[in-house]
Design a protein around this motif. Structure first.
Motif, PDB file in Angstrom:
ATOM      1  N   THR A 143      37.160  35.336  41.957  1.00 34.65           N
ATOM      2  CA  THR A 143      35.888  34.851  42.491  1.00 34.65           C
ATOM      3  C   THR A 143      34.905  36.000  42.691  1.00 34.65           C
ATOM      4  N   VAL A 144      35.395  37.089  43.304  1.00 35.36           N
ATOM      5  CA  VAL A 144      34.533  38.246  43.521  1.00 35.36           C
ATOM      6  C   VAL A 144      34.109  38.852  42.186  1.00 35.36           C
ATOM      7  N   GLY A 145      35.015  38.826  41.189  1.00 32.48           N
ATOM      8  CA  GLY A 145      34.667  39.351  39.878  1.00 32.48           C
ATOM      9  C   GLY A 145      33.517  38.606  39.238  1.00 32.48           C
ATOM     10  N   HIS A 146      33.485  37.283  39.397  1.00 31.36           N
ATOM     11  CA  HIS A 146      32.368  36.517  38.848  1.00 31.36           C
ATOM     12  C   HIS A 146      31.069  36.843  39.568  1.00 31.36           C
ATOM     13  N   PHE A 147      31.138  37.017  40.875  1.00 35.57           N
ATOM     14  CA  PHE A 147      29.929  37.376  41.619  1.00 35.57           C
ATOM     15  C   PHE A 147      29.460  38.786  41.286  1.00 35.57           C
ATOM     16  N   ALA A 148      30.406  39.674  40.939  1.00 32.29           N
ATOM     17  CA  ALA A 148      30.040  41.050  40.597  1.00 32.29           C
ATOM     18  C   ALA A 148      29.448  41.165  39.206  1.00 32.29           C
ATOM     19  N   ARG A 149      29.483  40.082  38.413  1.00 30.58           N
ATOM     20  CA  ARG A 149      28.877  40.042  37.073  1.00 30.58           C
ATOM     21  C   ARG A 149      29.449  41.123  36.156  1.00 30.58           C
ATOM     22  N   VAL A 150      30.775  41.153  36.076  1.00 30.13           N
ATOM     23  CA  VAL A 150      31.414  42.101  35.167  1.00 30.13           C
ATOM     24  C   VAL A 150      31.747  41.450  33.828  1.00 30.13           C
ATOM     25  N   ASP A 151      31.314  40.208  33.645  1.00 24.84           N
ATOM     26  CA  ASP A 151      31.427  39.505  32.361  1.00 24.84           C
ATOM     27  C   ASP A 151      32.873  39.415  31.881  1.00 24.84           C
ATOM     28  N   GLU A 152      33.188  40.017  30.718  1.00 21.18           N
ATOM     29  CA  GLU A 152      34.520  39.844  30.139  1.00 21.18           C
ATOM     30  C   GLU A 152      35.605  40.594  30.885  1.00 21.18           C
ATOM     31  N   PHE A 153      35.238  41.417  31.876  1.00 27.00           N
ATOM     32  CA  PHE A 153      36.233  42.185  32.629  1.00 27.00           C
ATOM     33  C   PHE A 153      36.603  41.520  33.947  1.00 27.00           C
ATOM     34  N   VAL A 154      36.323  40.247  34.105  1.00 26.58           N
ATOM     35  CA  VAL A 154      36.740  39.539  35.313  1.00 26.58           C
ATOM     36  C   VAL A 154      38.260  39.574  35.494  1.00 26.58           C
TER      37      VAL A 154
END
Length: 399
Positions: free
Chosen positions: A105-116
């Motif tokens: 969830t935090v990865g999607h908010f951080a906008r790291v795209d393919e590195f979620v």
């Protein structure tokens, strides 16, 4: 001896392909990242550094910069999430599941795209080790080392520019379209309507759509390769010329598919007689041949805009278009006279002329110049909106 020379030439050509270049560059960058991590850290086997460099280094400089930043962000976010969990709960089945949900969830908010997924992977690895603080710090340091090595590798050893490769793909696509028009011009002069042959040509026309998708991927790579690349003098113009050129060819592919369908429909209604009257068939063949030459000249003009001989290519295109327009008027007069005498399938004859008109309109030189100017103005306007201060500073410097 000739076979050996051909093999050497083929090997040299393959050495410039994206896959080979990516393999060599990634391997070298990963090795250097491992050596740097061994020298800068106390980790016995710092494999995360070469792994990061392997994923960061891409074929183009722009992709390397954006990928490196996103990957470092993903790892740091994952480490921070795991560090917070380690201070509150231990490692169990429910805490692991909650950790994965939180990290993704935090990865999607951080906008790291393919590195979620990398956020969750980093969090799991850190949480699964006893000494969380040291592991988190080592993981961040290794990741930064790998990313920095990957970025420096592309800055020092400039990646290739894939404009020539994209230009070759555009020319090959135009050659396929030209060959289709030439084959259609040969089929319509048969003594009887060649239904099976025209059905095969329709299948080839539909295949052109898939070929356009492959050319589009090649142009996308070329567009990225010229961004932030110091070896390209006019990156914006290069990108727009290639993209608008492919857009025109893509529309012409649709027209060709419709034209092939029209010829097949006409052949199905005239299986025991010629597809076109004896006086119309040679004129239609000349028209299709001129269209084939115009498509080929258009592709040459597109690629010449990013290399040399643009004026010569434009002159050839103008000659082919003028010849095609003259042939079109001749065919229209012959068809009109025939339709007035025998109005069978008049709508299919009109459809053929309409399709020819659309293709001539798409290949028109003045329309292309206007389209290029509109695209350049649009890019300039978007640049002013995104960077107003930089635009003002540039204008002030010019004054």
């Amino acid at each position: 001896m000739r076979d050996v020379q051909e093999q050497i030439a083929d090997l040299a050509k393959r050495g410039t392909e994206p896959i080979v270049v990516q393999l060599l560059r990634s391997s070298a960058a990963a090795t250097l990242a491992y050596m740097a991590a061994r020298w800068l850290t106390d980790v016995p086997a710092p494999l995360l550094a070469p792994l990061t460099a392997l994923l960061v280094v891409q074929v183009t400089l722009f992709a390397t910069l954006t990928t490196g930043v996103r990957r470092v962000n993903a790892v740091v976010v994952g480490v921070l999430v795991a560090t917070g969990f380690s201070a509150l709960v231990g490692l169990s089945w429910w805490s692991l599941g909650l950790l994965l949900v939180t990290a993704l969830t935090v990865g999607h908010f951080a906008r790291v795209d393919e590195f979620v997924p990398e956020v969750a992977i980093s969090a799991m690895l850190v949480l699964g080790v006893t000494q969380h603080t040291d592991t988190a710090l080592d993981r961040v340091v290794e990741t930064v080392i790998g990313a920095v090595v990957g970025l420096l590798f592309n800055l020092i050893i400039a990646p290739p520019v894939w404009v020539s490769s994209a230009s070759e793909d555009i020319e090959e696509q135009a050659h396929r379209m030209r060959d289709l028009l030439v084959r259609l011009s040969e089929e319509i002069c048969q003594e009887r309507a060649p239904v099976p042959a025209l059905a095969d040509e329709l299948a080839r026309a539909r295949q052109l759509d898939q070929d356009v998708a492959q050319v589009d991927a090649s142009i996308t790579q070329a567009e990225e390769s010229v961004r932030l690349n110091p070896r390209v003098k006019e990156p914006v113009l290069t990108r727009i010329v290639l993209r608008t050129g492919l857009d025109t060819l893509e529309i012409c592919v649709v027209i060709l598919r419709t034209m092939s369908r029209t010829f097949l429909d006409l052949a199905n209604r005239r299986q025991d007689e010629p597809l076109l009257p004896p006086d119309v068939a040679p004129a239609m063949r000349e028209l299709l041949t001129n269209l084939a030459g115009a498509v080929d000249s258009y592709a040459t003009l597109i690629t010449s805009q990013v290399s040399t001989a643009a004026d010569e290519a434009e002159s050839f295109l103008a000659i082919e278009l003028d010849a095609a327009r003259i042939s079109r008027e001749h065919v229209a007069k012959l068809l009109l006279a025939r339709i007035q005498q025998h109005p069978r399938q008049w709508q299919l004859h009109g459809a053929l002329l309409a399709e020819v008109d659309r293709m001539l309109n798409e290949l028109d030189i003045e329309k292309r110049s206007m389209h290029l100017a509109e695209q350049l103005d649009q890019v300039a306007a978007e640049s002013r909106e995104k960077h107003p201060r930089l635009h003002k500073l540039t204008a002030l410097t010019r004054r």
